[in-house]
Every structure is written in C-alpha cells, then in structure tokens.
Write an enzyme that holds these catalytic residues in place. Sequence first.
Site, PDB file in Angstrom:
ATOM      1  N   SER A 194       0.837  -1.209   0.000  1.00  0.00           N
ATOM      2  CA  SER A 194       0.000   0.000   0.000  1.00  0.00           C
ATOM      3  C   SER A 194       0.870   1.256   0.000  1.00  0.00           C
ATOM      4  O   SER A 194       1.646   1.461  -0.938  1.00  0.00           O
ATOM      5  CB  SER A 194      -0.962  -0.053   1.187  1.00  0.00           C
ATOM      6  N   ASP A 232     -10.205  -3.319  -4.726  1.00  0.00           N
ATOM      7  CA  ASP A 232      -9.251  -2.382  -4.134  1.00  0.00           C
ATOM      8  C   ASP A 232      -9.259  -1.113  -4.978  1.00  0.00           C
ATOM      9  O   ASP A 232      -9.071  -1.177  -6.198  1.00  0.00           O
ATOM     10  CB  ASP A 232      -7.854  -3.022  -4.148  1.00  0.00           C
ATOM     11  N   HIS A 272      -7.871  -5.264  -0.724  1.00  0.00           N
ATOM     12  CA  HIS A 272      -6.701  -4.567  -0.197  1.00  0.00           C
ATOM     13  C   HIS A 272      -6.409  -5.027   1.237  1.00  0.00           C
ATOM     14  O   HIS A 272      -7.320  -5.210   2.037  1.00  0.00           O
ATOM     15  CB  HIS A 272      -6.969  -3.064  -0.202  1.00  0.00           C
TER      16      HIS A 272
END
Length: 317
Positions: free
Chosen positions: A161, A256, A286
């Site tokens: 991320s 995501d 995610h």
Amino acid sequence: MTAIHPDVQALLDLIREAGSPPLDALPPEQGRRAYLAGRRSLQPPPDPVALVRDLGVPTPAGPVPLRLYRGAGTAPDAVLPCLLYLHGGGWVLGSIESHDWVCRRLANLTGACVASVEYRLAPEHPFPAAVEDAAAALAFVAREAEGLAVDPARLAVGGDSAGGNLAAVLALMGRDGSAPASVLQVLLYPAVDLAMTGESYERVTRDMPLTAATMRYFVDHYTPDARDRTDWRASPLRAASLAGAPPALVLTCGHDPLCDEGRLYAHRLEREGVPVTALHLSDQTHGILTMSRIVRASAGVLAFVASGLRDAWGTAG
C-alpha cells in the site's frame, strides 16, 4: 462486480458484525490504535526467527526506528541478502509492530534479512518526510552492511500500500543514483498515483477495508498541498521515465481502489523495458497480507513473493 473470495466475504462479515467505524471517520491517533489492534487480531501468532534487532537510523530529524529480522536457521555471521520493508497504512497509520508478522514470515521464507522501517507519519509529518526516512534507512543498511551482516549488492525494496508507494520511489532513486541500488522492487497493492483518477476508485466505494473515501482521507493528510501529488516522489506513476528501474514484482487485488493504478504501473514498467512479474487476484481485497488469520490466500502470496526475492538474489532452491 467481480466475484469475491469466500474468505474475503467472511472478513467483510466480521468487520460488519464488529460495527467499527471506518478509519476515515477517526482522528489519526485513534485510527492508529484501531489499525494496530485490527492487524493483531487478524494475523496468526508471530513466527520465531533467528534474530530480531532494533536499531535507530540517524537523520537530521531524529532517529528512525529500524527492526532487523534474520530468518530462522541462518547463522549469526552469515552475510545475507536484505529486503528493506516499508509498512502500509496510508502514510498515516501502521508501524513496525503492525507488520511484524509479515516481516518475520518473509525472513523465514527467504532465509534472508528483512529490515522494517518505522518512517514518520502524516499529518504530523506530511510528504516528503516518509520518503526522506525511507531513503535514509536504505542508505543506512547499505552503509552499515558489514556490521549488519548483509550483502549491499543484494538489496531489495518492498512494501504494501503506502509502503509500496515508498518502495517504488526508492527503486527510482536507486536507478538515478540518489539512493543505493536495489535488485528487485516488491510492490504489494501499491498506491502510485495520488491524483486518484483510476476507474477502480469509482468501483470500490463501500464495504471493503479500503475504499475511495479512506484513500482520500490518507492522501489529504499525506499531501495537504495538492501540488505535491504530481511530484513523482509522491506519485511514481507520474515519473517522466521508468526505464532502468530494477525488476518489479507487483501484486494487485480486484476489490481495491488502488487496483487500476497498480496494474497500469506494472504495464508501464514492462513497456519501458523493466522485467515485471504481475500477480492479479480479482477476487481479493486490499490489505490481505495483514489479514492472514482469515484470508488464507495471503500465506501463498507471501510464499510467491519470497520465491521472487530468492530468484532475484540468486538463492532460489
């Protein structure tokens, strides 16, 4: 809407039953506590490793915490390849502790060293503080390689991320000579364009652990000056060229908001001559790598990542 894996659906049911507010509804400090508690509840017990060592990277802004893990079974004096790992959490949340399980597992699966960085967080420390800390940590590992028993010629950068964002930036800095060079960049559902223009932002707007609204919360805290969002050190997808970057392993998930920009980054790297291994999981969401107690696929993904690292380091098999 694409199919959702049963494990992801079980995770969503668990989140809904808990009734917890979304992270973007919480002040950062409260969000950090909730995020850490969530990671601890959703991960298995930590793997034993050969060594855990906490250090401080000296910087003009003060020491940056760095935790070294050496894989189980490795000798204390063995010179190991090293992955510099940058945790996720939208540049606002996350820590060495929230990603301790992931780093331990990768150290054991690779039989190598993992160095986890606790970079400064926004909004207290907005862009480019996290980039500066990440670069300082990579330089420290390269500079102190002998004392750390790591091989400076076999450094990799990686993260999930926001950490994937920072790893992509470090990879480009290494190409340009403003940071130590890396042999592989591991980008796990990375944020690479803070303009947030991908179609997946319109598709993933509710029910998932990360939504478009949560990303807006993170981006607003990390880059309060909107002009910074076009800086390639914040949005590596906007770099003038990706040619010459180290080989990349890129993970994306269908559910995501970061999905489209991650896939576009992988395609652009490939188009510009960078070797790319792209893994797309259309039925996943995610954050799965820190939810391994519920999402069983995450263990296999980490094994896949470890295989890519061993191949890049020449330790495969």
